[in-house]
Design an enzyme around this catalytic site. Structure first.
Site, PDB file in Angstrom:
ATOM      1  N   ASP A 110       0.811  -1.127  -0.189  1.00  0.00           N
ATOM      2  CA  ASP A 110      -0.101  -0.025   0.041  1.00  0.00           C
ATOM      3  C   ASP A 110       0.872   1.218   0.043  1.00  0.00           C
ATOM      4  OD1 ASP A 110      -2.377   1.492   0.309  1.00  0.00           O
ATOM      5  OD2 ASP A 110      -2.491   1.453   2.540  1.00  0.00           O
ATOM      6  N   HIS A 159      -7.324   9.639   5.257  1.00  0.00           N
ATOM      7  CA  HIS A 159      -6.838   8.456   6.180  1.00  0.00           C
ATOM      8  C   HIS A 159      -6.709   8.828   7.260  1.00  0.00           C
ATOM      9  CE1 HIS A 159      -4.107   7.660   2.289  1.00  0.00           C
ATOM     10  NE2 HIS A 159      -5.006   6.593   2.429  1.00  0.00           N
ATOM     11  N   GLY A 203      -8.938   5.464   3.042  1.00  0.00           N
ATOM     12  CA  GLY A 203      -9.559   6.185   4.335  1.00  0.00           C
ATOM     13  C   GLY A 203     -11.058   5.582   4.526  1.00  0.00           C
ATOM     14  N   ASN A 250     -10.177   0.356   1.355  1.00  0.00           N
ATOM     15  CA  ASN A 250      -8.921   0.292   2.319  1.00  0.00           C
ATOM     16  C   ASN A 250      -9.305   0.438   4.050  1.00  0.00           C
ATOM     17  OD1 ASN A 250      -7.535  -0.193   0.077  1.00  0.00           O
ATOM     18  ND2 ASN A 250      -6.042   1.706   0.485  1.00  0.00           N
ATOM     19  N   THR A 277      -6.651   2.092   9.907  1.00  0.00           N
ATOM     20  CA  THR A 277      -6.870   2.969  11.283  1.00  0.00           C
ATOM     21  C   THR A 277      -7.888   2.178  12.438  1.00  0.00           C
ATOM     22  OG1 THR A 277      -6.535   4.737  10.583  1.00  0.00           O
ATOM     23  CG2 THR A 277      -7.215   5.004  12.557  1.00  0.00           C
TER      24      THR A 277
HETATM   25  P1  13P Z   1      -8.002   4.382   7.179  1.00  0.00           P
HETATM   26  O1  13P Z   1      -6.610   4.255   8.154  1.00  0.00           O
HETATM   27  O2  13P Z   1      -8.570   5.797   7.376  1.00  0.00           O
HETATM   28  O3  13P Z   1      -8.725   3.291   7.368  1.00  0.00           O
HETATM   29  O4  13P Z   1      -7.342   4.521   5.766  1.00  0.00           O
HETATM   30  C1  13P Z   1      -6.580   3.108   5.215  1.00  0.00           C
HETATM   31  C2  13P Z   1      -5.997   3.308   3.943  1.00  0.00           C
HETATM   32  O5  13P Z   1      -6.695   3.968   3.205  1.00  0.00           O
HETATM   33  C3  13P Z   1      -4.849   2.581   3.762  1.00  0.00           C
HETATM   34  O6  13P Z   1      -4.297   3.071   2.623  1.00  0.00           O
END
Ligand code: 13P
Length: 279
Positions: free
Chosen positions: A82, A178, A207, A228, A231
């Protein structure tokens, strides 16, 4: 079932009008929790790790573990880099056997982004690996550091970008960011709709943490095939670990590890159910 290319998973998701969850991992417990949820729901997933996370979770340790988990799973799994920021890291991931890589040239100017992504596509094709790229700027940041200011993807530029690079997936910026959102974001579904009309390439929503189920479903109905989540899984792991430690007088490593797996499992399972759009 096996380690597969991301392209294969996204094609299937397109046929079934759902999205594939791409879950970020940083240690063995995260890998185990994510795979356990995928197997239980009999749903393919993508295991991914971002370049900024490699300080904590080195690629040469995480990569082989992620690949082994995919090969031994009862569902199809793609293993993805990623937000690759350098061509060197992309090369290392391909050498290890990752079936997919992202090169994030979103902060470069358009021509430079196209040029670098073309190189990555050429290189990845030798490994039969898929490539994701980003156009526009997703807000927040993938690790610590300065938050990026959101810049929505231009639909016409997205069309040109996909035609010239031949990427297998395109990450779009539609007000997403993100990390944890301070307030619920207003995603620009009008922009997503325009992109989807102009581009055949499967779209990616970064995000994912904090986006509502309704918004996920709407994004999927407008061509998003990869979502994705990072977090939320890191937070779940940390909270489960904290709750366990708060409850006991003396923490036990093995119980702590089991709690970490459980935290990630719960989060991944919840998201897979939404992304499957079963009802
Ligand atoms: P989050 O951390 O907001 O879930 O985003 C994940 C992401 O897009 C990783 O590339």
């Amino acid at each position: 079932m096996a380690l597969v290319s991301m392209k294969k998973l996204l094609k299937k998701a397109q046929e079934q009008n759902r999205a594939v969850g791409a879950f970020s991992v940083g240690n063995m417990e995260m890998v185990m929790g994510a795979v356990k949820a995928a197997q239980e729901l009999n749903t393919p997933i993508i295991l991914q790790i971002a370049e900024v996370r490699l300080k904590n979770s080195p690629l040469e340790l995480m990569g082989p573990m992620m690949l082994a988990a995919a090969k031994n799973a009862s569902v199809d799994i793609a293993v993805h880099l990623d937000h690759g920021l350098t061509l060197e890291t992309v090369d290392r991931a391909l050498e290890l056997g990752f079936t997919s890589v992202m090169f994030d040239g979103s902060l470069l100017d358009f021509e430079e982004n196209v040029g670098k992504v073309q190189k990555v596509v050429e290189k990845a094709s030798r490994y039969k690996a898929s490539v994701e790229a980003e156009l526009g700027v997703v807000g927040g940041n993938e690790g610590e550091g300065k938050a990026h200011k959101i810049l929505c993807t231009d639909p016409e530029k997205a069309r040109e970008f996909c035609l010239r690079t031949g990427v297998n997936a395109l990450a779009v910026a539609i007000g997403n960011a993100h990390g944890n959102y301070p307030v619920l974001p207003e995603l620009r579904f009008d922009v997503l709709e325009q992109i989807n009309k102009k581009v055949d390439t499967p779209l990616v929503l970064h995000g994912g943490t904090g986006i509502t189920d309704e918004m996920f479903r709407k994004a999927i109905s407008l061509g998003v095939r990869k979502i994705n989540i990072a977090t939320a899984s890191f937070d779940h792991l940390a909270n489960y670990a904290k709750n366990y430690c708060d409850k006991v007088d003396r923490a036990n490593y093995f119980e702590l590890s089991a709690n970490e797996v459980q935290g990630v499992y719960e989060n991944v399972k919840r998201h897979i159910k939404v992304f499957n759009c079963a009802d």
